[in-house]
Motif scaffolding. Sequence first.
Motif, PDB file in Angstrom:
ATOM      1  N   LEU A  58      46.831  42.191  57.374  1.00 21.55           N
ATOM      2  CA  LEU A  58      47.479  41.616  56.189  1.00 21.55           C
ATOM      3  C   LEU A  58      46.614  41.901  54.974  1.00 21.55           C
ATOM      4  CD1 LEU A  58      48.374  38.109  57.659  1.00 21.55           C
ATOM      5  CD2 LEU A  58      49.847  40.129  57.496  1.00 21.55           C
ATOM      6  N   LYS A  75      46.489  41.352  50.867  1.00 25.21           N
ATOM      7  CA  LYS A  75      47.088  40.612  49.756  1.00 25.21           C
ATOM      8  C   LYS A  75      47.493  41.507  48.583  1.00 25.21           C
ATOM      9  CE  LYS A  75      44.902  36.974  46.959  1.00 25.21           C
ATOM     10  NZ  LYS A  75      43.660  36.184  46.917  1.00 25.21           N
ATOM     11  N   THR A  88      50.787  41.190  51.115  1.00 28.35           N
ATOM     12  CA  THR A  88      51.043  40.096  52.057  1.00 28.35           C
ATOM     13  C   THR A  88      49.769  39.275  52.217  1.00 28.35           C
ATOM     14  OG1 THR A  88      52.557  41.594  53.223  1.00 28.35           O
ATOM     15  CG2 THR A  88      51.954  39.560  54.358  1.00 28.35           C
ATOM     16  N   ALA A  95      38.805  38.687  57.479  1.00 28.50           N
ATOM     17  CA  ALA A  95      37.944  39.683  56.805  1.00 28.50           C
ATOM     18  C   ALA A  95      38.416  39.812  55.362  1.00 28.50           C
ATOM     19  CB  ALA A  95      38.026  41.018  57.536  1.00 28.50           C
ATOM     20  N   SER A  96      38.527  38.658  54.708  1.00 27.07           N
ATOM     21  CA  SER A  96      39.170  38.630  53.390  1.00 27.07           C
ATOM     22  C   SER A  96      38.187  38.779  52.233  1.00 27.07           C
ATOM     23  CB  SER A  96      39.994  37.354  53.246  1.00 27.07           C
ATOM     24  OG  SER A  96      39.197  36.245  53.584  1.00 27.07           O
ATOM     25  N   ASP A 107      32.572  42.619  39.194  1.00 29.78           N
ATOM     26  CA  ASP A 107      32.933  44.032  39.341  1.00 29.78           C
ATOM     27  C   ASP A 107      34.024  44.298  40.366  1.00 29.78           C
ATOM     28  OD1 ASP A 107      30.917  44.788  37.683  1.00 29.78           O
ATOM     29  OD2 ASP A 107      29.506  45.289  39.278  1.00 29.78           O
ATOM     30  N   GLY A 108      34.246  43.341  41.233  1.00 33.46           N
ATOM     31  CA  GLY A 108      35.064  43.624  42.415  1.00 33.46           C
ATOM     32  C   GLY A 108      36.557  43.524  42.169  1.00 33.46           C
ATOM     33  N   ASN A 121      39.718  39.136  45.831  1.00 32.57           N
ATOM     34  CA  ASN A 121      38.614  38.469  46.526  1.00 32.57           C
ATOM     35  C   ASN A 121      38.344  37.077  45.962  1.00 32.57           C
ATOM     36  OD1 ASN A 121      38.715  40.944  47.676  1.00 32.57           O
ATOM     37  ND2 ASN A 121      36.519  41.274  47.711  1.00 32.57           N
ATOM     38  N   MET A 169      40.931  28.852  54.146  1.00 34.56           N
ATOM     39  CA  MET A 169      41.802  28.697  55.330  1.00 34.56           C
ATOM     40  C   MET A 169      41.002  28.238  56.549  1.00 34.56           C
ATOM     41  SD  MET A 169      44.445  31.905  55.259  1.00 34.56           S
ATOM     42  CE  MET A 169      43.405  33.155  54.553  1.00 34.56           C
ATOM     43  N   TYR A 228      34.824  50.700  36.371  1.00 36.25           N
ATOM     44  CA  TYR A 228      33.551  51.028  36.999  1.00 36.25           C
ATOM     45  C   TYR A 228      33.517  52.487  37.457  1.00 36.25           C
ATOM     46  CZ  TYR A 228      29.490  50.487  39.971  1.00 36.25           C
ATOM     47  OH  TYR A 228      28.259  50.617  40.539  1.00 36.25           O
ATOM     48  N   ASP A 236      29.297  41.168  44.385  1.00 34.60           N
ATOM     49  CA  ASP A 236      29.966  40.417  45.443  1.00 34.60           C
ATOM     50  C   ASP A 236      29.295  39.055  45.595  1.00 34.60           C
ATOM     51  OD1 ASP A 236      31.800  39.883  47.384  1.00 34.60           O
ATOM     52  OD2 ASP A 236      31.084  41.349  48.832  1.00 34.60           O
ATOM     53  N   HIS A 239      23.653  47.683  52.466  1.00 33.10           N
ATOM     54  CA  HIS A 239      23.942  46.857  53.644  1.00 33.10           C
ATOM     55  C   HIS A 239      25.120  45.913  53.450  1.00 33.10           C
ATOM     56  CE1 HIS A 239      21.334  43.968  51.534  1.00 33.10           C
ATOM     57  NE2 HIS A 239      22.051  43.072  52.156  1.00 33.10           N
ATOM     58  N   LEU A 240      25.704  45.863  52.253  1.00 32.92           N
ATOM     59  CA  LEU A 240      26.916  45.039  52.140  1.00 32.92           C
ATOM     60  C   LEU A 240      28.091  45.769  52.782  1.00 32.92           C
ATOM     61  CD1 LEU A 240      26.608  43.393  48.621  1.00 32.92           C
ATOM     62  CD2 LEU A 240      25.859  42.580  50.839  1.00 32.92           C
ATOM     63  N   VAL A 241      28.233  47.040  52.446  1.00 32.17           N
ATOM     64  CA  VAL A 241      29.246  47.828  53.155  1.00 32.17           C
ATOM     65  C   VAL A 241      28.812  47.931  54.626  1.00 32.17           C
ATOM     66  CG1 VAL A 241      30.271  50.121  53.394  1.00 32.17           C
ATOM     67  CG2 VAL A 241      30.018  49.113  51.132  1.00 32.17           C
TER      68      VAL A 241
HETATM   69  C1  LIG Z   1      31.869  48.127  42.140  1.00 29.85           C
HETATM   70  C2  LIG Z   1      31.201  47.792  43.425  1.00 29.85           C
HETATM   71  C3  LIG Z   1      30.302  48.692  43.975  1.00 29.85           C
HETATM   72  C4  LIG Z   1      29.670  48.380  45.171  1.00 29.85           C
HETATM   73  N1  LIG Z   1      28.833  49.291  45.730  1.00 29.85           N
HETATM   74  C5  LIG Z   1      28.289  49.037  46.940  1.00 29.85           C
HETATM   75  C6  LIG Z   1      27.548  50.037  47.622  1.00 29.85           C
HETATM   76  O1  LIG Z   1      27.439  51.165  47.152  1.00 29.85           O
HETATM   77  N2  LIG Z   1      27.003  49.702  48.819  1.00 29.85           N
HETATM   78  C7  LIG Z   1      27.160  48.469  49.393  1.00 29.85           C
HETATM   79  O2  LIG Z   1      26.653  48.235  50.487  1.00 29.85           O
HETATM   80  N3  LIG Z   1      27.894  47.526  48.776  1.00 29.85           N
HETATM   81  C8  LIG Z   1      28.473  47.784  47.585  1.00 29.85           C
HETATM   82  N4  LIG Z   1      29.254  46.836  46.990  1.00 29.85           N
HETATM   83  C9  LIG Z   1      29.542  45.581  47.719  1.00 29.85           C
HETATM   84  C10 LIG Z   1      30.497  45.873  48.891  1.00 29.85           C
HETATM   85  O3  LIG Z   1      31.504  46.759  48.470  1.00 29.85           O
HETATM   86  C11 LIG Z   1      31.129  44.620  49.479  1.00 29.85           C
HETATM   87  O4  LIG Z   1      30.176  43.609  49.641  1.00 29.85           O
HETATM   88  C12 LIG Z   1      31.767  44.907  50.845  1.00 29.85           C
HETATM   89  O5  LIG Z   1      32.469  46.122  50.775  1.00 29.85           O
HETATM   90  C13 LIG Z   1      32.678  43.771  51.281  1.00 29.85           C
HETATM   91  O6  LIG Z   1      33.515  44.222  52.311  1.00 29.85           O
HETATM   92  P1  LIG Z   1      34.633  43.246  52.897  1.00 29.85           P
HETATM   93  O7  LIG Z   1      35.414  44.036  53.860  1.00 29.85           O
HETATM   94  O8  LIG Z   1      34.011  41.979  53.339  1.00 29.85           O
HETATM   95  O9  LIG Z   1      35.532  42.899  51.640  1.00 29.85           O
HETATM   96  P2  LIG Z   1      36.531  43.839  50.824  1.00 29.85           P
HETATM   97  O10 LIG Z   1      36.269  45.279  51.074  1.00 29.85           O
HETATM   98  O11 LIG Z   1      36.493  43.381  49.439  1.00 29.85           O
HETATM   99  O12 LIG Z   1      37.939  43.523  51.484  1.00 29.85           O
HETATM  100  C14 LIG Z   1      38.514  42.237  51.437  1.00 29.85           C
HETATM  101  C15 LIG Z   1      40.024  42.420  51.352  1.00 29.85           C
HETATM  102  O13 LIG Z   1      40.670  41.201  51.704  1.00 29.85           O
HETATM  103  C16 LIG Z   1      41.810  41.061  50.879  1.00 29.85           C
HETATM  104  N5  LIG Z   1      42.230  39.647  50.880  1.00 29.85           N
HETATM  105  C17 LIG Z   1      41.646  38.611  50.239  1.00 29.85           C
HETATM  106  N6  LIG Z   1      42.320  37.476  50.497  1.00 29.85           N
HETATM  107  C18 LIG Z   1      43.338  37.809  51.313  1.00 29.85           C
HETATM  108  C19 LIG Z   1      44.411  37.076  51.911  1.00 29.85           C
HETATM  109  N7  LIG Z   1      44.559  35.765  51.724  1.00 29.85           N
HETATM  110  N8  LIG Z   1      45.302  37.732  52.676  1.00 29.85           N
HETATM  111  C20 LIG Z   1      45.200  39.072  52.861  1.00 29.85           C
HETATM  112  N9  LIG Z   1      44.224  39.813  52.305  1.00 29.85           N
HETATM  113  C21 LIG Z   1      43.302  39.185  51.555  1.00 29.85           C
HETATM  114  C22 LIG Z   1      41.342  41.565  49.549  1.00 29.85           C
HETATM  115  O14 LIG Z   1      42.427  41.894  48.706  1.00 29.85           O
HETATM  116  C23 LIG Z   1      40.505  42.772  49.961  1.00 29.85           C
HETATM  117  O15 LIG Z   1      41.291  43.942  50.018  1.00 29.85           O
HETATM  118  C24 LIG Z   1      29.916  47.132  45.804  1.00 29.85           C
HETATM  119  C25 LIG Z   1      30.823  46.233  45.252  1.00 29.85           C
HETATM  120  C26 LIG Z   1      31.472  46.563  44.070  1.00 29.85           C
HETATM  121  C27 LIG Z   1      32.459  45.603  43.513  1.00 29.85           C
END
Ligand SMILES: Cc1cc2nc3c(=O)[nH]c(=O)nc-3n(C[C@H](O)[C@H](O)[C@H](O)COP(=O)(O)OP(=O)(O)OC[C@H]3O[C@@H](n4cnc5c(N)ncnc54)[C@H](O)[C@@H]3O)c2cc1C
Length: 514
Positions: A45, A47, A163, A198-199, A223-224, A228, A235, A264, A442, A488-490
């Motif tokens: 899912l 959003k 969704t 994994a939101s 920036d994101g 998010n 939930m 960005y 983030d 390490h965030l990615v």
């Molecule tokens: C501009 C930028 C550059 C960055 N560069 C780096 C980098 O180079 N290296 C690094 O390690 N980190 C980097 N980071 C941080 C890193 O991207 C994030 O910490 C990491 O990717 C988070 O991954 P995630 O899967 O937890 O979240 P995300 O990849 O953000 O995915 C979460 C998803 O959940 C969806 N969602 C939210 N709520 C709901 C809901 N209720 N129902 C359905 N979907 C929902 C969101 O729309 C989103 O698509 C960067 C961040 C930004 C903003």
Amino acid sequence: MRGGVRVTEKKKNLEAELIVIGGGGAGLAAAIAAAEGGCTSIIVLEKTGNATGSTGMAHDIFGAESPVQKRLGIDASRDKLFKTAMEWAHWTRINPRIVRAFIDKSGDTIGWLEKKGLSFELIQYYPNQVPLVRHSILGHGHALMKTLRDNCRDLGVSIFTHTAAKKLLRDVNGSINGVIAESKEGKITIMAKSVIVASGGYGNNKEMLKESCPYYHENITYDGPPGNTGDGITMAKEIGASISGMGAFNLHGPYIKRRSSADYMNLDTTDLDGKPLRLSLWFLAWEPQTMWVNKYGRRYVDEGYNLAFFAFGNTVALQPEGISYTLFDNKTLQIIEKEGFIRPGAASKANWLPIGAATPVPGLEREVKLKEDTGYLKISDSWDEIAEWMDAESAVLKASVNEYNTACDNRHDSLFAKDAKYLLSLKNPPFYAIRGHIALCDAYGGITINENMEALDIQDKIIPGLYAAGSTTGCWESESYCYHLTGHLVGFALNSGRIAGENAVKYISKNNNK
Ligand SMILES: Cc1cc2nc3c(=O)[nH]c(=O)nc-3n(C[C@H](O)[C@H](O)[C@H](O)COP(=O)(O)OP(=O)(O)OC[C@H]3O[C@@H](n4cnc5c(N)ncnc54)[C@H](O)[C@@H]3O)c2cc1C
């Protein structure tokens, strides 16, 4: 059936084996890992209109003992990097087993991504960084997420965009057995054997930021992506999950405020009024040969203590209103034009300004002078005029500049012990002041998990069927970003996602066989 998903009534009531909430890095890695593990009906899912998340905006991913490092003979020992992560956190606030699990998996994940067609270049994040752990993704996060989306499609994973998950469902025994979601068509109830949350983080939720961040203020630029907003945390809390580790931030600065997060990725980014704002100002604002003062005109940091911009994030955030001014004179600007920027940039590849010592930036002085009307730059022969523009007391600013110039003359910064090689005085007008802000990549912390990415309740008991991954979870990093483990965030998103997906499959098959 669609990709193994049972649609019972006009997409209002669905059934799947696994639901993944969030189509970012953690979510798609989880879905793929589950599909590779044999799960045949998976719904993701998402959003927003595109499964990309903040992962799609990133550049690099952390890896230890990866195939890339091994091919280059780089010793990036998991043990050593684990110790680095734990020492950074002072062994507090974080669960060492989670840190160990993600670091241990990280090298394998680089190989996993290579097999899917991605390529990496190992680069330093700050000068002399050892070992090299930053795997810069060719094509950046965009390529990463496209590859994961394509892989989902090939594996029959259904991604429902637009969704949003709204509520987690539990059966009479307390096991998680579904999700209520909302799409453009209305409410959907999806029953499943397991759910992975994994939101992403809560960077776009001001209330959550205010609650968890002691120095929150309106000047923080997020920036994101817009989605998010910490929905997964809300939930999970509603069904009794434990929430921990809130208030972990990936801050950076000083930073030029942008119009929107989408800017960005653009070289010719624009300011709040849509005027062109090339990255030259942004890079200059970080340069160690410049002098940084807060809004009162007081110097607040050793500008050259570490050339990693995340290293400065917390310091800038603590300044009044999160504002920082970068000051330099025309001679310094000419030196940078001739010799290049010192601070390594966020990316090593094409379409960014050339970064690194001894890479001239022809036309920099001319270009900077064209930026004065952006509102982020003041050029003047008079410190009084610059102080007025900053709304600082002229006497305070002039005293700071004098003190700094004395340090430059003496080749010794008796205030912050800045390395003498970065001490360039401000004596040759015109003088420049760039207004920078604090920015947030983030905000993480949230659902309490164990090393299997199983969600825990407030009694530390596993909530059957519920897993969580990525930035919506807590306790794998202390309050600030450990930049020695660059990317390490990615890295955490993808590795925790894979671990969650693998364990969800085991849980599903165990329950299928009961
Ligand atoms: C501009 C930028 C550059 C960055 N560069 C780096 C980098 O180079 N290296 C690094 O390690 N980190 C980097 N980071 C941080 C890193 O991207 C994030 O910490 C990491 O990717 C988070 O991954 P995630 O899967 O937890 O979240 P995300 O990849 O953000 O995915 C979460 C998803 O959940 C969806 N969602 C939210 N709520 C709901 C809901 N209720 N129902 C359905 N979907 C929902 C969101 O729309 C989103 O698509 C960067 C961040 C930004 C903003």
